[in-house]
Design a protein around this motif. Structure first.
Motif, PDB file in Angstrom:
ATOM      1  N   MET A 188      52.611  39.992  36.684  1.00 56.86           N
ATOM      2  CA  MET A 188      51.735  41.101  36.459  1.00 56.86           C
ATOM      3  C   MET A 188      51.364  41.862  37.677  1.00 56.86           C
ATOM      4  SD  MET A 188      48.725  41.270  33.737  1.00 56.86           S
ATOM      5  CE  MET A 188      47.476  42.412  33.705  1.00 56.86           C
ATOM      6  N   ASN A 189      51.679  43.113  37.759  1.00 59.94           N
ATOM      7  CA  ASN A 189      51.276  43.631  39.440  1.00 59.94           C
ATOM      8  C   ASN A 189      50.119  44.532  38.905  1.00 59.94           C
ATOM      9  OD1 ASN A 189      50.932  44.488  41.469  1.00 59.94           O
ATOM     10  ND2 ASN A 189      52.796  45.417  41.972  1.00 59.94           N
ATOM     11  N   ARG A 190      49.076  44.223  39.022  1.00 60.26           N
ATOM     12  CA  ARG A 190      47.672  44.955  38.868  1.00 60.26           C
ATOM     13  C   ARG A 190      47.241  45.390  40.134  1.00 60.26           C
ATOM     14  NH1 ARG A 190      42.922  41.779  35.881  1.00 60.26           N
ATOM     15  NH2 ARG A 190      42.864  40.728  37.794  1.00 60.26           N
ATOM     16  N   SER A 191      46.866  46.707  39.916  1.00 66.64           N
ATOM     17  CA  SER A 191      46.101  47.455  41.356  1.00 66.64           C
ATOM     18  C   SER A 191      44.853  47.015  41.330  1.00 66.64           C
ATOM     19  CB  SER A 191      46.180  48.709  41.355  1.00 66.64           C
ATOM     20  OG  SER A 191      45.626  49.681  40.252  1.00 66.64           O
ATOM     21  N   LEU A 192      44.198  46.618  42.501  1.00 67.13           N
ATOM     22  CA  LEU A 192      42.745  46.174  42.722  1.00 67.13           C
ATOM     23  C   LEU A 192      41.896  47.349  42.846  1.00 67.13           C
ATOM     24  CD1 LEU A 192      43.565  43.277  45.213  1.00 67.13           C
ATOM     25  CD2 LEU A 192      43.182  43.143  42.948  1.00 67.13           C
ATOM     26  N   VAL A 193      40.769  47.215  42.398  1.00 67.08           N
ATOM     27  CA  VAL A 193      39.789  47.922  42.755  1.00 67.08           C
ATOM     28  C   VAL A 193      38.592  47.832  43.623  1.00 67.08           C
ATOM     29  CG1 VAL A 193      37.670  49.331  41.310  1.00 67.08           C
ATOM     30  CG2 VAL A 193      39.751  48.509  40.161  1.00 67.08           C
ATOM     31  N   ILE A 194      38.590  49.053  44.476  1.00 65.13           N
ATOM     32  CA  ILE A 194      37.330  48.592  45.565  1.00 65.13           C
ATOM     33  C   ILE A 194      36.056  48.943  44.959  1.00 65.13           C
ATOM     34  CG2 ILE A 194      36.333  49.928  47.634  1.00 65.13           C
ATOM     35  CD1 ILE A 194      39.373  50.905  48.422  1.00 65.13           C
ATOM     36  N   LEU A 195      35.169  47.846  45.277  1.00 64.69           N
ATOM     37  CA  LEU A 195      33.850  47.883  44.784  1.00 64.69           C
ATOM     38  C   LEU A 195      33.244  48.927  45.567  1.00 64.69           C
ATOM     39  CD1 LEU A 195      31.989  46.362  42.886  1.00 64.69           C
ATOM     40  CD2 LEU A 195      31.416  44.893  44.975  1.00 64.69           C
ATOM     41  N   ARG A 196      32.262  49.816  45.066  1.00 68.98           N
ATOM     42  CA  ARG A 196      31.853  51.039  45.543  1.00 68.98           C
ATOM     43  C   ARG A 196      30.305  50.740  45.277  1.00 68.98           C
ATOM     44  NH1 ARG A 196      35.840  53.999  47.081  1.00 68.98           N
ATOM     45  NH2 ARG A 196      37.581  54.532  45.675  1.00 68.98           N
ATOM     46  N   HIS A 197      29.720  50.167  44.183  1.00 67.89           N
ATOM     47  CA  HIS A 197      28.508  49.989  43.762  1.00 67.89           C
ATOM     48  C   HIS A 197      28.342  48.986  43.029  1.00 67.89           C
ATOM     49  CE1 HIS A 197      24.761  51.788  41.438  1.00 67.89           C
ATOM     50  NE2 HIS A 197      24.281  51.093  42.696  1.00 67.89           N
ATOM     51  N   ALA A 198      27.423  48.109  43.237  1.00 65.27           N
ATOM     52  CA  ALA A 198      27.016  46.637  42.459  1.00 65.27           C
ATOM     53  C   ALA A 198      25.621  46.571  42.162  1.00 65.27           C
ATOM     54  CB  ALA A 198      27.627  45.585  43.353  1.00 65.27           C
ATOM     55  N   ILE A 199      24.982  46.120  41.245  1.00 65.42           N
ATOM     56  CA  ILE A 199      23.763  45.629  40.988  1.00 65.42           C
ATOM     57  C   ILE A 199      23.662  44.381  40.858  1.00 65.42           C
ATOM     58  CG2 ILE A 199      21.861  45.817  39.290  1.00 65.42           C
ATOM     59  CD1 ILE A 199      22.709  48.491  38.278  1.00 65.42           C
ATOM     60  N   VAL A 200      22.640  43.667  41.392  1.00 63.05           N
ATOM     61  CA  VAL A 200      22.171  42.205  41.583  1.00 63.05           C
ATOM     62  C   VAL A 200      21.018  42.331  40.942  1.00 63.05           C
ATOM     63  CG1 VAL A 200      21.631  40.352  42.883  1.00 63.05           C
ATOM     64  CG2 VAL A 200      23.612  41.681  43.530  1.00 63.05           C
ATOM     65  N   ALA A 201      20.822  41.357  39.633  1.00 65.53           N
ATOM     66  CA  ALA A 201      19.615  41.517  38.868  1.00 65.53           C
ATOM     67  C   ALA A 201      19.408  39.999  38.492  1.00 65.53           C
ATOM     68  CB  ALA A 201      19.879  42.135  37.558  1.00 65.53           C
ATOM     69  N   ASP A 202      18.167  39.616  39.136  1.00 69.88           N
ATOM     70  CA  ASP A 202      17.429  38.410  39.051  1.00 69.88           C
ATOM     71  C   ASP A 202      16.078  38.564  39.204  1.00 69.88           C
ATOM     72  OD1 ASP A 202      16.992  35.459  39.274  1.00 69.88           O
ATOM     73  OD2 ASP A 202      18.992  35.272  39.343  1.00 69.88           O
ATOM     74  N   ASP A 203      15.356  37.682  38.520  1.00 68.92           N
ATOM     75  CA  ASP A 203      13.874  37.578  38.891  1.00 68.92           C
ATOM     76  C   ASP A 203      13.464  36.747  39.937  1.00 68.92           C
ATOM     77  OD1 ASP A 203      14.500  35.781  36.942  1.00 68.92           O
ATOM     78  OD2 ASP A 203      12.506  35.171  36.538  1.00 68.92           O
ATOM     79  N   ASN A 204      14.296  36.044  40.340  1.00 65.52           N
ATOM     80  CA  ASN A 204      14.149  35.206  41.663  1.00 65.52           C
ATOM     81  C   ASN A 204      14.547  35.930  42.818  1.00 65.52           C
ATOM     82  OD1 ASN A 204      14.613  33.245  43.683  1.00 65.52           O
ATOM     83  ND2 ASN A 204      14.363  31.586  42.035  1.00 65.52           N
ATOM     84  N   HIS A 205      13.626  36.181  43.538  1.00 61.81           N
ATOM     85  CA  HIS A 205      13.681  37.100  44.742  1.00 61.81           C
ATOM     86  C   HIS A 205      14.679  36.284  45.782  1.00 61.81           C
ATOM     87  CE1 HIS A 205      12.759  39.893  48.123  1.00 61.81           C
ATOM     88  NE2 HIS A 205      12.820  38.770  48.772  1.00 61.81           N
ATOM     89  N   ALA A 206      14.641  34.984  46.087  1.00 57.97           N
ATOM     90  CA  ALA A 206      15.447  34.326  46.838  1.00 57.97           C
ATOM     91  C   ALA A 206      17.123  34.289  46.357  1.00 57.97           C
ATOM     92  CB  ALA A 206      15.098  32.882  47.061  1.00 57.97           C
ATOM     93  N   ILE A 207      17.518  34.096  45.070  1.00 55.96           N
ATOM     94  CA  ILE A 207      18.606  34.220  44.544  1.00 55.96           C
ATOM     95  C   ILE A 207      18.992  35.789  44.700  1.00 55.96           C
ATOM     96  CG2 ILE A 207      19.894  34.017  42.299  1.00 55.96           C
ATOM     97  CD1 ILE A 207      18.252  31.494  41.741  1.00 55.96           C
ATOM     98  N   ARG A 208      18.247  36.664  44.383  1.00 57.53           N
ATOM     99  CA  ARG A 208      18.740  38.066  44.401  1.00 57.53           C
ATOM    100  C   ARG A 208      19.137  38.337  45.801  1.00 57.53           C
ATOM    101  NH1 ARG A 208      14.358  39.698  42.452  1.00 57.53           N
ATOM    102  NH2 ARG A 208      13.434  40.734  44.232  1.00 57.53           N
ATOM    103  N   GLN A 209      18.276  37.974  46.865  1.00 56.80           N
ATOM    104  CA  GLN A 209      18.622  38.205  48.225  1.00 56.80           C
ATOM    105  C   GLN A 209      19.935  37.787  48.940  1.00 56.80           C
ATOM    106  OE1 GLN A 209      17.267  40.992  49.852  1.00 56.80           O
ATOM    107  NE2 GLN A 209      16.359  41.244  47.767  1.00 56.80           N
ATOM    108  N   GLY A 210      20.023  36.466  48.216  1.00 52.41           N
ATOM    109  CA  GLY A 210      21.308  35.891  48.671  1.00 52.41           C
ATOM    110  C   GLY A 210      22.519  36.199  48.191  1.00 52.41           C
ATOM    111  N   MET A 211      22.425  36.545  46.851  1.00 54.64           N
ATOM    112  CA  MET A 211      23.611  37.450  46.371  1.00 54.64           C
ATOM    113  C   MET A 211      23.842  38.894  46.895  1.00 54.64           C
ATOM    114  SD  MET A 211      25.220  36.044  43.672  1.00 54.64           S
ATOM    115  CE  MET A 211      24.661  34.503  42.733  1.00 54.64           C
ATOM    116  N   ILE A 212      22.685  39.548  47.346  1.00 53.10           N
ATOM    117  CA  ILE A 212      23.036  40.686  48.072  1.00 53.10           C
ATOM    118  C   ILE A 212      23.434  40.683  49.469  1.00 53.10           C
ATOM    119  CG2 ILE A 212      21.688  42.525  48.967  1.00 53.10           C
ATOM    120  CD1 ILE A 212      19.780  42.562  46.643  1.00 53.10           C
ATOM    121  N   ALA A 213      22.963  39.536  50.198  1.00 57.34           N
ATOM    122  CA  ALA A 213      23.717  39.331  51.387  1.00 57.34           C
ATOM    123  C   ALA A 213      25.082  38.855  51.325  1.00 57.34           C
ATOM    124  CB  ALA A 213      22.946  38.137  52.046  1.00 57.34           C
ATOM    125  N   LEU A 214      25.387  38.210  50.464  1.00 53.57           N
ATOM    126  CA  LEU A 214      26.947  37.854  50.331  1.00 53.57           C
ATOM    127  C   LEU A 214      27.828  39.300  49.912  1.00 53.57           C
ATOM    128  CD1 LEU A 214      29.219  35.876  49.940  1.00 53.57           C
ATOM    129  CD2 LEU A 214      28.842  35.920  47.606  1.00 53.57           C
TER     130      LEU A 214
END
Length: 142
Positions: free
Chosen positions: A1-27
């Protein structure tokens, strides 16, 4: 199965824990250098962000205050089912709850970066080839 990949243009990271949220954003900012990454602390903020500028991907904690990740996912999938949602869970048994709510994937908090990127790639997004994808861990569910 040959499926075309999508370029990620916008993402939301949602977590009430600031450290987890910032780590995900950095990644995400490191791997998806041209993507815009928004952040939220609760489900109401996520829904506001989705209404004003729908993202391609949301990575969201299951247990946020005010409006949890499951109820937020249900609402998102009703409004805009093409948005991909990854739920961050504390326990493996949360996987079935996340899938019933309409999530596209569910992973345990503390998942290794390369495993999370593997899950994102499996959802059809183009991920930089510099990230090695080893074996799937028990922390990644789909």
């Amino acid at each position: 199965m040959n499926r075309s990949l999508v370029i990620l243009r916008h993402a939301i990271v949602a977590d009430d824990n600031h450290a987890i949220r910032q780590g995900m954003i950095a990644l995400l900012m490191t791997v998806f250098m041209h993507a815009r990454i928004s952040e939220a602390q609760n489900g109401h903020q996520v829904l506001d962000l989705v209404a004003s500028d729908p993202p391609d991907l949301i990575i969201m904690d299951l247990g946020m205050p005010q409006l949890n990740g499951l109820d937020t996912t249900r609402e998102i999938k009703t409004r805009c089912p093409v948005i991909r949602v990854i739920i961050l869970a504390l326990e493996p048994h949360h996987h079935s709850l996340a899938m019933q709510a309409g999530a596209d994937a569910c992973v345990l908090k503390g998942i290794r970066s390369e495993e999370l990127l593997h899950v994102i790639a499996q959802l059809g997004f183009e991920v930089a080839s510099v990230w090695p994808f080893g074996h799937r861990s028990s922390q990644a569910f789909q």
